[in-house]
Design a protein around this motif. Sequence first.
Motif, PDB file in Angstrom:
ATOM      1  N   ASP A  21      78.821 103.794  76.604  1.00 56.96           N
ATOM      2  CA  ASP A  21      80.269 103.829  76.758  1.00 56.96           C
ATOM      3  C   ASP A  21      80.791 104.815  75.725  1.00 56.96           C
ATOM      4  O   ASP A  21      80.194 104.958  74.662  1.00 56.96           O
ATOM      5  N   TYR A  22      81.886 105.486  76.028  1.00 58.36           N
ATOM      6  CA  TYR A  22      82.458 106.431  75.066  1.00 58.36           C
ATOM      7  C   TYR A  22      83.209 105.725  73.952  1.00 58.36           C
ATOM      8  O   TYR A  22      83.512 106.301  72.917  1.00 58.36           O
ATOM      9  N   SER A  23      83.503 104.438  74.145  1.00 60.48           N
ATOM     10  CA  SER A  23      84.286 103.674  73.179  1.00 60.48           C
ATOM     11  C   SER A  23      83.388 102.877  72.235  1.00 60.48           C
ATOM     12  O   SER A  23      82.687 101.957  72.673  1.00 60.48           O
ATOM     13  N   PRO A  24      83.428 103.185  70.938  1.00 61.43           N
ATOM     14  CA  PRO A  24      82.653 102.390  69.976  1.00 61.43           C
ATOM     15  C   PRO A  24      83.027 100.903  70.014  1.00 61.43           C
ATOM     16  O   PRO A  24      82.170 100.039  69.861  1.00 61.43           O
ATOM     17  N   SER A  25      84.297 100.607  70.263  1.00 67.93           N
ATOM     18  CA  SER A  25      84.731  99.204  70.333  1.00 67.93           C
ATOM     19  C   SER A  25      84.083  98.482  71.512  1.00 67.93           C
ATOM     20  O   SER A  25      83.694  97.318  71.399  1.00 67.93           O
ATOM     21  N   ALA A  26      83.986  99.162  72.645  1.00 69.61           N
ATOM     22  CA  ALA A  26      83.352  98.559  73.819  1.00 69.61           C
ATOM     23  C   ALA A  26      81.873  98.301  73.558  1.00 69.61           C
ATOM     24  O   ALA A  26      81.335  97.262  73.945  1.00 69.61           O
ATOM     25  N   ILE A  27      81.218  99.242  72.890  1.00 68.94           N
ATOM     26  CA  ILE A  27      79.801  99.067  72.561  1.00 68.94           C
ATOM     27  C   ILE A  27      79.622  97.907  71.584  1.00 68.94           C
ATOM     28  O   ILE A  27      78.714  97.091  71.729  1.00 68.94           O
ATOM     29  N   GLN A  28      80.498  97.810  70.593  1.00 67.09           N
ATOM     30  CA  GLN A  28      80.414  96.711  69.626  1.00 67.09           C
ATOM     31  C   GLN A  28      80.628  95.366  70.325  1.00 67.09           C
ATOM     32  O   GLN A  28      79.878  94.412  70.097  1.00 67.09           O
ATOM     33  N   LEU A  29      81.622  95.278  71.182  1.00 66.80           N
ATOM     34  CA  LEU A  29      81.883  94.044  71.922  1.00 66.80           C
ATOM     35  C   LEU A  29      80.699  93.684  72.803  1.00 66.80           C
ATOM     36  O   LEU A  29      80.254  92.531  72.838  1.00 66.80           O
ATOM     37  N   SER A  30      80.158  94.665  73.506  1.00 70.02           N
ATOM     38  CA  SER A  30      78.990  94.422  74.361  1.00 70.02           C
ATOM     39  C   SER A  30      77.804  93.947  73.531  1.00 70.02           C
ATOM     40  O   SER A  30      77.079  93.039  73.938  1.00 70.02           O
ATOM     41  N   GLY A  31      77.609  94.564  72.375  1.00 66.16           N
ATOM     42  CA  GLY A  31      76.521  94.144  71.490  1.00 66.16           C
ATOM     43  C   GLY A  31      76.670  92.703  71.046  1.00 66.16           C
ATOM     44  O   GLY A  31      75.689  91.951  71.018  1.00 66.16           O
ATOM     45  N   ASN A  32      77.888  92.286  70.736  1.00 69.09           N
ATOM     46  CA  ASN A  32      78.137  90.897  70.329  1.00 69.09           C
ATOM     47  C   ASN A  32      77.821  89.926  71.464  1.00 69.09           C
ATOM     48  O   ASN A  32      77.216  88.881  71.256  1.00 69.09           O
ATOM     49  N   ILE A  33      78.237  90.289  72.676  1.00 69.03           N
ATOM     50  CA  ILE A  33      77.988  89.427  73.838  1.00 69.03           C
ATOM     51  C   ILE A  33      76.487  89.333  74.120  1.00 69.03           C
ATOM     52  O   ILE A  33      75.959  88.241  74.347  1.00 69.03           O
ATOM     53  N   LEU A  34      75.805  90.469  74.093  1.00 70.85           N
ATOM     54  CA  LEU A  34      74.366  90.470  74.360  1.00 70.85           C
ATOM     55  C   LEU A  34      73.598  89.699  73.282  1.00 70.85           C
ATOM     56  O   LEU A  34      72.633  88.996  73.587  1.00 70.85           O
ATOM     57  N   GLU A  35      74.049  89.803  72.049  1.00 73.78           N
ATOM     58  CA  GLU A  35      73.410  89.062  70.957  1.00 73.78           C
ATOM     59  C   GLU A  35      73.556  87.552  71.168  1.00 73.78           C
ATOM     60  O   GLU A  35      72.602  86.803  70.995  1.00 73.78           O
ATOM     61  N   LYS A  36      74.743  87.112  71.581  1.00 76.09           N
ATOM     62  CA  LYS A  36      74.976  85.684  71.865  1.00 76.09           C
ATOM     63  C   LYS A  36      74.086  85.196  73.008  1.00 76.09           C
ATOM     64  O   LYS A  36      73.689  84.042  73.046  1.00 76.09           O
ATOM     65  N   GLU A  37      73.789  86.100  73.948  1.00 77.52           N
ATOM     66  CA  GLU A  37      72.933  85.762  75.087  1.00 77.52           C
ATOM     67  C   GLU A  37      71.446  85.875  74.741  1.00 77.52           C
ATOM     68  O   GLU A  37      70.597  85.595  75.580  1.00 77.52           O
ATOM     69  N   GLY A  38      71.136  86.334  73.532  1.00 76.62           N
ATOM     70  CA  GLY A  38      69.744  86.488  73.117  1.00 76.62           C
ATOM     71  C   GLY A  38      69.071  87.702  73.736  1.00 76.62           C
ATOM     72  O   GLY A  38      67.858  87.710  73.924  1.00 76.62           O
ATOM     73  N   LEU A  39      69.841  88.722  74.041  1.00 75.90           N
ATOM     74  CA  LEU A  39      69.304  89.912  74.699  1.00 75.90           C
ATOM     75  C   LEU A  39      69.343  91.107  73.744  1.00 75.90           C
ATOM     76  O   LEU A  39      69.932  92.142  74.025  1.00 75.90           O
ATOM     77  N   SER A  40      68.672  90.978  72.649  1.00 71.62           N
ATOM     78  CA  SER A  40      68.699  92.017  71.616  1.00 71.62           C
ATOM     79  C   SER A  40      67.809  93.216  71.965  1.00 71.62           C
ATOM     80  O   SER A  40      67.841  94.222  71.267  1.00 71.62           O
ATOM     81  N   ASN A  41      67.038  93.133  73.045  1.00 71.03           N
ATOM     82  CA  ASN A  41      66.158  94.240  73.422  1.00 71.03           C
ATOM     83  C   ASN A  41      66.868  95.327  74.237  1.00 71.03           C
ATOM     84  O   ASN A  41      66.278  96.338  74.581  1.00 71.03           O
ATOM     85  N   ILE A  42      68.137  95.148  74.547  1.00 64.94           N
ATOM     86  CA  ILE A  42      68.906  96.125  75.304  1.00 64.94           C
ATOM     87  C   ILE A  42      69.525  97.125  74.327  1.00 64.94           C
ATOM     88  O   ILE A  42      70.143  96.740  73.342  1.00 64.94           O
ATOM     89  N   LYS A  43      69.351  98.412  74.627  1.00 65.60           N
ATOM     90  CA  LYS A  43      69.909  99.465  73.775  1.00 65.60           C
ATOM     91  C   LYS A  43      71.339  99.777  74.203  1.00 65.60           C
ATOM     92  O   LYS A  43      71.629  99.865  75.395  1.00 65.60           O
ATOM     93  N   LEU A  44      72.198  99.954  73.226  1.00 68.93           N
ATOM     94  CA  LEU A  44      73.579 100.353  73.474  1.00 68.93           C
ATOM     95  C   LEU A  44      73.860 101.640  72.707  1.00 68.93           C
ATOM     96  O   LEU A  44      73.454 101.766  71.551  1.00 68.93           O
ATOM     97  N   LYS A  45      74.550 102.571  73.359  1.00 66.74           N
ATOM     98  CA  LYS A  45      74.840 103.854  72.721  1.00 66.74           C
ATOM     99  C   LYS A  45      76.267 104.282  73.014  1.00 66.74           C
ATOM    100  O   LYS A  45      76.748 104.118  74.131  1.00 66.74           O
ATOM    101  N   VAL A  46      76.903 104.845  72.009  1.00 68.77           N
ATOM    102  CA  VAL A  46      78.200 105.474  72.211  1.00 68.77           C
ATOM    103  C   VAL A  46      77.919 106.881  72.739  1.00 68.77           C
ATOM    104  O   VAL A  46      77.294 107.690  72.061  1.00 68.77           O
ATOM    105  N   GLU A  47      78.329 107.125  73.974  1.00 73.83           N
ATOM    106  CA  GLU A  47      78.104 108.423  74.629  1.00 73.83           C
ATOM    107  C   GLU A  47      79.284 108.742  75.527  1.00 73.83           C
ATOM    108  O   GLU A  47      79.777 107.883  76.245  1.00 73.83           O
ATOM    109  N   ASP A  48      79.700 109.979  75.499  1.00 80.65           N
ATOM    110  CA  ASP A  48      80.684 110.489  76.446  1.00 80.65           C
ATOM    111  C   ASP A  48      79.878 111.104  77.593  1.00 80.65           C
ATOM    112  O   ASP A  48      79.173 112.092  77.392  1.00 80.65           O
TER     113      ASP A  48
END
Length: 148
Positions: A21-48
């Motif tokens: 996602d181009y938005s760092p906030s969206a990536i941070q929010l997604s990371g928090n949700i994935l962490e709560k779900e125990g899905l830490s193996n998914i990579k998230l990147k800020v990209e336009d």
Amino acid sequence: MVSSWLNLLAKFGFSNITGIDYSPSAIQLSGNILEKEGLSNIKLKVEDFLNLSPKLSGFQICIDKGTFDAISLNPDNAVDKRKQYVNSLSRVLEAKGFFLITSCNWTKEELLREFSEGFELVEELPTPTFSFGGRSGNTVAALVFQKS
């Protein structure tokens, strides 16, 4: 939201998943949700997606649920931005890779035109229909393309 698709893919057994996602906030929010779900193996990147870093490549599948629509609504040279989107998609997808797009702004026929260079339609996915004035239509287009 990035995390909903990633979460679903991971729960269906997919691995080596990257969300951008181009938005760092969206990536941070997604990371928090994935962490709560125990899905830490998914990579998230800020990209336009219109200005990708050279490191982003080699994907077998790309899924778009709203990015192409948002780019298309940009008042500053939307036609060139749509072409850049298609170029970016071609660059990140491997040969014979798949691209799934869900759009509420474009019809099937319009999407076929937009992705005519370098992509072939594989399947139209079922979406809700409506009827008005004796004609039926879809509120959403969902298509699967393959890079040719």
